[in-house]
Each structure stands twice: as C-alpha cells, then as structure tokens.
Design an enzyme around this catalytic site. Structure first.
Site, PDB file in Angstrom:
ATOM      1  N   HIS A  13       0.877  -1.090   0.016  1.00 43.16           N
ATOM      2  CA  HIS A  13       0.093  -0.030   0.193  1.00 43.16           C
ATOM      3  C   HIS A  13       0.763   1.214  -0.148  1.00 43.16           C
ATOM      4  CE1 HIS A  13      -3.093   3.008   1.211  1.00 43.16           C
ATOM      5  NE2 HIS A  13      -3.884   2.190   0.616  1.00 43.16           N
ATOM      6  N   ASP A  27      -8.045  -5.650   0.265  1.00 46.51           N
ATOM      7  CA  ASP A  27      -8.427  -6.360  -0.916  1.00 46.51           C
ATOM      8  C   ASP A  27      -8.040  -7.781  -0.803  1.00 46.51           C
ATOM      9  OD1 ASP A  27      -9.734  -4.502  -2.302  1.00 46.51           O
ATOM     10  OD2 ASP A  27      -8.055  -3.680  -3.120  1.00 46.51           O
TER      11      ASP A  27
HETATM   12  N1  ACO Z   1       4.137  -7.275  -4.939  1.00 55.79           N
HETATM   13  C1  ACO Z   1       5.482  -7.300  -4.912  1.00 55.79           C
HETATM   14  N2  ACO Z   1       6.223  -6.272  -4.979  1.00 55.79           N
HETATM   15  C2  ACO Z   1       5.708  -5.177  -4.597  1.00 55.79           C
HETATM   16  C3  ACO Z   1       4.399  -5.158  -4.299  1.00 55.79           C
HETATM   17  C4  ACO Z   1       3.699  -6.183  -4.458  1.00 55.79           C
HETATM   18  N3  ACO Z   1       2.117  -6.192  -4.335  1.00 55.79           N
HETATM   19  N4  ACO Z   1       3.865  -3.838  -3.955  1.00 55.79           N
HETATM   20  C5  ACO Z   1       5.257  -3.180  -3.986  1.00 55.79           C
HETATM   21  N5  ACO Z   1       6.118  -3.783  -4.407  1.00 55.79           N
HETATM   22  C6  ACO Z   1       7.724  -3.601  -4.265  1.00 55.79           C
HETATM   23  C7  ACO Z   1       7.840  -2.891  -5.647  1.00 55.79           C
HETATM   24  O1  ACO Z   1       8.288  -3.555  -6.539  1.00 55.79           O
HETATM   25  C8  ACO Z   1       8.909  -1.846  -5.011  1.00 55.79           C
HETATM   26  O2  ACO Z   1      10.353  -2.552  -5.017  1.00 55.79           O
HETATM   27  P1  ACO Z   1      11.584  -1.922  -5.338  1.00 55.79           P
HETATM   28  O3  ACO Z   1      11.724  -0.893  -4.118  1.00 55.79           O
HETATM   29  O4  ACO Z   1      12.671  -3.022  -5.208  1.00 55.79           O
HETATM   30  O5  ACO Z   1      11.485  -1.515  -6.560  1.00 55.79           O
HETATM   31  C9  ACO Z   1       8.727  -1.610  -3.635  1.00 55.79           C
HETATM   32  O6  ACO Z   1       7.660  -2.827  -3.324  1.00 55.79           O
HETATM   33  C10 ACO Z   1       7.805  -0.271  -3.417  1.00 55.79           C
HETATM   34  O7  ACO Z   1       6.770  -0.381  -4.480  1.00 55.79           O
HETATM   35  P2  ACO Z   1       6.000   0.814  -5.053  1.00 55.79           P
HETATM   36  O8  ACO Z   1       5.541   0.411  -6.313  1.00 55.79           O
HETATM   37  O9  ACO Z   1       6.908   1.901  -5.239  1.00 55.79           O
HETATM   38  O10 ACO Z   1       4.797   1.328  -3.951  1.00 55.79           O
HETATM   39  P3  ACO Z   1       3.411   2.246  -4.457  1.00 55.79           P
HETATM   40  O11 ACO Z   1       3.333   2.803  -3.089  1.00 55.79           O
HETATM   41  O12 ACO Z   1       4.000   3.014  -5.696  1.00 55.79           O
HETATM   42  O13 ACO Z   1       2.472   1.170  -4.810  1.00 55.79           O
HETATM   43  C11 ACO Z   1       0.452  -0.474  -4.730  1.00 55.79           C
HETATM   44  C12 ACO Z   1       1.441   0.678  -3.878  1.00 55.79           C
HETATM   45  C13 ACO Z   1       0.135   0.147  -5.984  1.00 55.79           C
HETATM   46  C14 ACO Z   1      -0.557  -1.026  -3.867  1.00 55.79           C
HETATM   47  C15 ACO Z   1       1.391  -1.742  -4.956  1.00 55.79           C
HETATM   48  O14 ACO Z   1       1.818  -2.011  -3.517  1.00 55.79           O
HETATM   49  C16 ACO Z   1       0.729  -2.870  -5.662  1.00 55.79           C
HETATM   50  O15 ACO Z   1       0.796  -2.653  -6.838  1.00 55.79           O
HETATM   51  N6  ACO Z   1       0.065  -3.752  -4.883  1.00 55.79           N
HETATM   52  C17 ACO Z   1      -0.570  -4.874  -5.422  1.00 55.79           C
HETATM   53  C18 ACO Z   1      -2.118  -4.174  -5.913  1.00 55.79           C
HETATM   54  C19 ACO Z   1      -2.890  -3.903  -5.016  1.00 55.79           C
HETATM   55  O16 ACO Z   1      -3.166  -4.850  -4.144  1.00 55.79           O
HETATM   56  N7  ACO Z   1      -3.619  -2.912  -4.716  1.00 55.79           N
HETATM   57  C20 ACO Z   1      -4.631  -2.456  -3.950  1.00 55.79           C
HETATM   58  C21 ACO Z   1      -4.201  -1.376  -3.150  1.00 55.79           C
HETATM   59  S1  ACO Z   1      -5.316  -1.061  -1.975  1.00 55.79           S
HETATM   60  C22 ACO Z   1      -6.707  -0.250  -2.630  1.00 55.79           C
HETATM   61  O17 ACO Z   1      -6.378   0.400  -3.541  1.00 55.79           O
HETATM   62  C23 ACO Z   1      -7.806  -0.382  -1.866  1.00 55.79           C
END
Ligand code: ACO
Length: 431
Positions: free
Chosen positions: A312, A370
């Site tokens: 998140h 979720d």
């Molecule tokens: N699986 C694997 N790796 C992940 C995940 C994940 N679900 N989420 C983040 N990461 C990793 C990224 O690859 C990144 O790694 P790095 O530093 O080695 O490059 C690090 O964690 C930081 O991630 P960001 O993408 O910068 O985090 P951001 O805050 O932009 O994204 C998000 C948040 C979009 C929710 C992300 O965690 C994601 O895609 N999760 C899966 C989709 C999801 O469950 N969305 C629902 C969110 S809650 C809602 O909307 C109700």
C-alpha cells in the site's frame, strides 16, 4: 541548491542561484507537517518534482486521517474498528458527509432520503440495453453514472450548497441500484427495484439476488457483513480515485461526471480492481505447493508479476481494514456453512509465506483490504467482475464528501500540475 532545516520560526529556506525563498511549515491536527511551497515558483523559478505525488499534500481536508506507520484509520476522528463494530453504513455515510454522527432523528431522515433517491429514471433501462451482455460492470457503471448527469441539469448549479447536497445524496442512493442492475443485465435477468422496508445493504443484496420466479429472503448475517465491508471502503483520504474526483470537480464539472471519472480511476488493478485480481491470482497459483514458485516470480523484477492484495502506498505496517476483513471473512464462511474453502486456505498460506519472506519484510509489504474481500464476495455468490463495483458503491460516499468539502475550501483552484520536460528542444520543420 541548499536547504536549511526547519527553523524555530516554523519555516524552511531554500537557496538557489543566490536567491533564498523562506517557506512556512504548516502543521495539521495530526500527521506530517507540510512545507507550503506556493511561493517557490514565483521566488526561485522552481517547480517541485514528485511523480505519483507520494510526498505532496494536494489539499487540506478534515474528513479522513491515516497513519500508515501505526496502521491507524480515522473517519472524522473515529477509529475504523469502532465504526465497523458499532455503526451502520448509513450512519458512517452521514458522518463522512456532514462531519458528525447523526442523532436518531437525523439518522432516520437520512435513511429515508437515501431510500427516496434509490430509484432510477425508467429511461436508464435503455442505457443498459445499449451494452453487450458481457460488458464489465465497471464499464456500465462509468457510462450510466456519467449519463445520469443529463437527467439532473440542476446538478450543474454547483454554486448552490443545497443542490450540491442533493447531488451527493442522489449519488450515494443510486449507486447500489445501478451496480445491481449492471449485474442483472449481464445475466439477462429482470431488474429488481429498491424496497422501502429494506436497509441500504439489504436492498443492495435483494436487488442482486432476488428473482421473479421464487421468493428470496435477505440473510441478515450477509447484509450486516456487507454493511461492514461498505464501511471499510467508504473513504481513504486522497487516494487515486478520490484525487480524480477532486481534480475533475476543480474544473466545475457536473458531480455525476466527477464520480464517473472516479469510477474509471478505481477500476484499475493497482487500485480497486485488486480484489478481482487477488482471486485470479489465487486461481493461477492453484495449490499450496506452487506458492514458492509464484513468490519467486513476484520477486523477479523482470516478471512484472505482483502479489495482488499486498502493499500500500500509505500503510507500511498493517492495513487496519485488512484485519477486520479477515475476521468478517471467517464469520461469513461460518454462516454459510463453508467449513473448508480451498481459496481461503491458499490465501492464508500465501499470506504466511510472504510475511516471512525478506523481500516483503524489507519493503514493508502487508496484506491490504483487498486481500480478503474477494474471498468473502465469492462466498456470498458475487461474481468476480462485480467486486470492484461493490467498492465503487462504498467509495461514492468518500468521493462526494471530498467533492463537497473542496467547494468550501477558500484555497480551491483548478488542479493544474506542471512537469519536468525531457523531450526535444525547439526544432524546425525540415521542409
Ligand atoms: N508485490 C510485489 N512487490 C511489490 C508489491 C507487490 N504487491 N507492492 C510493492 N512492491 C515492491 C515494488 O516492486 C518496489 O520494490 P523495489 O523498491 O525493489 O523497486 C517496492 O515494493 C515499493 O513499491 P511501489 O510500487 O513503489 O509502491 P507504491 O506505493 O507505488 O504502490 C501499490 C502501492 C500500487 C498498492 C502496490 O503495492 C501494488 O501494486 N500492490 C498490488 C496491487 C494491490 O493490491 N492494490 C490494492 C491497493 S489497496 C486499494 O486500492 C484499496
């Protein structure tokens, strides 16, 4: 460029090319303070660069507070755990919209208003007829909500507080009817109308599952669970879809069009589409033995595979909604007499595996709201494609509350971000 640390007088200074800008640091009621950069461009000719806006407070708000490190979520100051345990969705909607929990009379009056506005103009049936039967419910919601703006021309008068309030209540009231009709349409079944003797969640369930050929009784455990799920999703400060609604609202658009834009933003798998994606992911993993291979793929940066329902932007400890959702999941499965649910068992194993893996620990990735909601919806007999539509029904309350709040903000301006241009310099046509 040099920065001074925050000074005792509550300012920071930035010196760039011999000029210094002194910027005030503003503190809210809770949470991070913000540097007020409004004079930066005028004084130093600089923009700020913040892709994804992760370090930017785009507005002032009194509605929802999140402490991502501590896993705290407050609606108008009340903890989500208390609201989920003790309040109805209608009470929470009133709280988010008007700032205080309703008195008994206010609650009754608000429920009556929601009920009164839950019907759709009969012509809306023709909108649905224009869609293919296999159209995604979010596509139908986007289109019908946007199209409804044509039915309420008074919504254009956004300068009028009463008209804004009426639009907000109409949107909250009509969303379950629209979402349920999108589902019924996809099944080729007749639409079911709202009933005066049902609550908001009872009506939503009834409009989804009642059929013309047999009696249907809403299970109170399921409608209570749905009420709780709607409360958990009702608002989440300046998330992508809410920011979209605020941005669209800043141009003075019709409120129904603003909410249609919010629905579009919510649809994506990185936002509201995640619960649908979680079930697809669990289906692909198939069984517990395949978890290590799947996690290896998630960790491989070239695979583009993410662990859906994890991570998140704001929560870096745990998502308080996920805990309540997990508990609700157990309650719903028990009520439905589902002793062993292979998907739930797989999800629990997957969660355990990921929470013990360094990749997720180091990046502070925890289950979000979720991760479990899809399993509950599936157990309730709700198809995957409808999951995000449920989220849209709940979040409409947050969208319209934030949209209304923006109008009373003396700092209200059209959203117009700038950019760091990295394209061609000026060049001339070679002909
Ligand atoms: N699986 C694997 N790796 C992940 C995940 C994940 N679900 N989420 C983040 N990461 C990793 C990224 O690859 C990144 O790694 P790095 O530093 O080695 O490059 C690090 O964690 C930081 O991630 P960001 O993408 O910068 O985090 P951001 O805050 O932009 O994204 C998000 C948040 C979009 C929710 C992300 O965690 C994601 O895609 N999760 C899966 C989709 C999801 O469950 N969305 C629902 C969110 S809650 C809602 O909307 C109700």
């Amino acid at each position: 460029m040099s920065f001074s640390p925050p000074q005792d007088d509550g300012t920071v200074s930035i010196t760039f090319q011999g000029k210094t800008a002194t910027l005030p640091v503003l503190s809210g009621a809770s949470g991070n303070s913000v540097v007020d950069i409004r004079s930066l461009t005028k004084e130093l000719g600089l923009f700020t660069f913040d892709p994804g806006l992760g370090s930017t407070a785009a507005c002032e708000s009194k509605i929802t507070f999140i402490d991502g490190e501590k896993g705290i979520l407050l609606y108008r100051g009340y903890p989500i755990e208390q609201l989920a345990a003790k309040s109805s969705f209608a009470e929470v909607a009133y709280l988010l919209l008007y700032g205080e929990l309703p008195s008994k009379e206010e609650h009754e009056d608000f429920k009556e208003r929601l009920l009164n506005h839950s019907l759709l103009h009969e012509q809306i049936r023709n909108f649905f007829n224009g869609y293919r039967r296999d159209a995604h419910p979010m596509a139908m919601l986007c289109g019908t909500v946007g199209g409804l703006s044509a039915f309420y021309p008074e919504g254009i008068d956004i300068s009028n507080e009463e008209s804004r309030d009426l639009s907000a209540v109409r949107l909250i009231a009509k969303m379950p009817t629209l979402a349920a009709w999108a589902y019924k349409y996809s099944r080729g079944e007749p639409f079911v109308y709202p009933r005066a003797d049902y609550s908001y969640s009872e009506n939503f369930i009834n409009m989804l599952f009642a059929r013309a050929d047999r009696p249907y009784k809403v299970n109170p455990i399921l409608s209570n669970a749905l009420d709780r799920i709607l409360i958990l999703h009702a608002d989440h400060e300046q998330n992508a879809s809410t920011s979209t609604v605020r941005l669209t609202g800043s141009t003075g658009s019709h409120p129904f069009a603003c909410v249609a834009a919010g629905i579009a933003a919510l649809w994506g798998p990185a936002h509201g589409g995640a619960n649908e994606a979680v079930l697809q992911m669990l289906g692909k993993i198939g069984s517990k033995e395949n978890i290590p291979d799947f996690i290896a793929k998630v960790k491989d940066k070239n695979s583009n595979v993410r662990l859906m329902g994890f991570g998140h932007r704001v929560y870096k400890n745990f998502d308080p909604r996920a805990k309540i959702m997990q508990q609700t999941c157990y309650e719903v499965l028990e009520e439905l007499g589902i002793k062993h649910d292979p998907l739930l068992e797989l999800a629990i194993e997957l969660e355990k595996y990921a929470l013990n893996d360094d990749y997720f620990v180091q990046r502070k990735l925890y289950p979000n709201v979720d991760f479990y909601s899809g399993i509950i919806f599936k157990a309730m007999g709700i198809p995957k494609s409808m999951f995000t539509a449920f989220f849209a029904v709940a979040r409409t309350v947050g969208w319209v509350s934030q949209w209304k709040e923006a109008f009373n903000d003396p700092l209200r301006r059209i959203y117009r971000p700038r950019q760091l241009y990295t394209g061609h310099q000026r060049r001339d046509l070679n002909k």
